[in-house]
Design a protein around this motif. Structure first.
Motif, mmCIF file in Angstrom:
data_model
loop_
_atom_site.group_PDB
_atom_site.id
_atom_site.type_symbol
_atom_site.label_atom_id
_atom_site.label_comp_id
_atom_site.label_asym_id
_atom_site.label_seq_id
_atom_site.Cartn_x
_atom_site.Cartn_y
_atom_site.Cartn_z
ATOM 1 N N GLN A 134 -0.475 -2.670 -1.370
ATOM 2 C CA GLN A 134 0.234 -1.790 -0.442
ATOM 3 C C GLN A 134 -0.755 -0.904 0.289
ATOM 4 O OE1 GLN A 134 4.134 -1.269 -3.433
ATOM 5 N NE2 GLN A 134 3.059 0.550 -2.695
ATOM 6 N N HIS A 135 -0.257 -0.238 1.323
ATOM 7 C CA HIS A 135 -1.010 0.858 1.934
ATOM 8 C C HIS A 135 -0.612 2.178 1.282
ATOM 9 C CE1 HIS A 135 -3.262 3.191 4.777
ATOM 10 N NE2 HIS A 135 -2.180 3.874 5.115
ATOM 11 N N GLU A 136 0.675 2.440 1.243
ATOM 12 C CA GLU A 136 1.163 3.696 0.663
ATOM 13 C C GLU A 136 1.076 3.639 -0.871
ATOM 14 O OE1 GLU A 136 2.086 6.362 2.268
ATOM 15 O OE2 GLU A 136 2.139 5.574 4.314
ATOM 16 N N PRO A 137 0.605 4.713 -1.497
ATOM 17 C CA PRO A 137 0.461 4.730 -2.958
ATOM 18 C C PRO A 137 1.753 5.088 -3.672
ATOM 19 C CG PRO A 137 -0.428 6.751 -2.056
ATOM 20 C CD PRO A 137 0.020 5.916 -0.871
ATOM 21 N N THR A 138 2.785 4.291 -3.455
ATOM 22 C CA THR A 138 4.071 4.520 -4.105
ATOM 23 C C THR A 138 4.298 3.452 -5.167
ATOM 24 O OG1 THR A 138 5.144 3.241 -2.340
ATOM 25 C CG2 THR A 138 5.080 5.633 -2.088
ATOM 26 N N PRO A 139 4.886 3.800 -6.299
ATOM 27 C CA PRO A 139 5.090 2.817 -7.366
ATOM 28 C C PRO A 139 5.974 1.668 -6.919
ATOM 29 C CG PRO A 139 5.375 5.051 -8.202
ATOM 30 C CD PRO A 139 5.319 5.159 -6.710
ATOM 31 N N HIS A 140 5.677 0.491 -7.441
ATOM 32 C CA HIS A 140 6.514 -0.689 -7.262
ATOM 33 C C HIS A 140 7.541 -0.706 -8.381
ATOM 34 C CE1 HIS A 140 7.501 -5.045 -7.278
ATOM 35 N NE2 HIS A 140 7.206 -4.993 -5.993
#
Length: 211
Positions: A134-140
């Motif tokens: 991803q680009h954004e560091p948000t949890p999957h």
């Protein structure tokens, strides 16, 4: 990491042997050119130096694919003739390399790279093996994430007031961060959270931070 091996490289990139992949975050090609178009006095040669570093990495490692974790181009003004000519010349040296761009926030403003570059452009998350890229560091929802966007740096403190800011990797259980690859990108100071490990880049090596 989660059954696969990642090499953290002092050139602020990751090599993934099992996928024969080189991972780059936040190259921001054309950023200096975009700033100069606005009349700002910024350095020349950043695109050439970034592409030369890419050439060296591709020569050093067995790569079948190059994956940009967002922010390949910096802004609409980055698509100037000189920047695009340099990118096309680089691409002609690597015609057999599969290149994928995962759109980041700057890519959405700058627009996709020209079709002549032959990039595959995808939205996040892009799942490869056991990881979500991803680009954004948000949890999957269920996969560990490799991301960019933050441009992480870590401040080392010496005697007195001496300190040094170094680009770093941040490895965590859910989300791990790559440093910005671009030579003119700045950085955001981070501290490791619970379950995270910081690896700073300096003096041609990658160093784990104790404590």
């Amino acid at each position: 990491m989660h059954g696969t091996t990642l090499w953290l490289l002092p050139e602020k990139a990751i090599y993934w042997p099992q996928q024969r992949a080189l991972l780059i975050a936040d190259a921001h090609f054309g950023k200096a050119a975009a700033y100069r178009r606005l009349g700002q006095p910024v350095p020349h040669g950043t695109t050439a130096s970034n592409l030369a570093m890419l050439d060296r990495l591709l020569a050093q490692h067995d790569c079948g694919q190059l994956i940009f974790l967002g922010d390949f181009l910096h802004a609409p003004g980055s698509q100037g003739p000189a920047t695009l000519a340099a990118l096309m010349a680089w691409r002609e040296r690597h015609t057999n390399l599969a290149v994928t761009l995962i759109r980041g926030n700057h890519d959405r403003r700058a627009g996709d790279p020209p079709a002549e570059l032959g990039f595959q452009v995808v939205s996040e998350p892009w799942v490869v093996g056991p990881l979500a890229l991803q680009h954004e560091p948000t949890p999957h929802s269920h996969l560990p994430v490799l991301a960019g966007h933050v441009h992480p740096v870590y401040r080392l403190h010496g005697r007195g007031r001496q300190s040094l800011r170094l680009p770093c990797f941040v490895l965590g259980g859910q989300v791990s961060l790559l440093p910005a690859f671009g030579a003119f990108t700045g950085g955001y100071a981070v501290r490791p959270g619970v379950g995270e490990t910081v690896y700073v880049v300096g003096d041609g090596h990658v160093w784990p931070v104790a404590g």
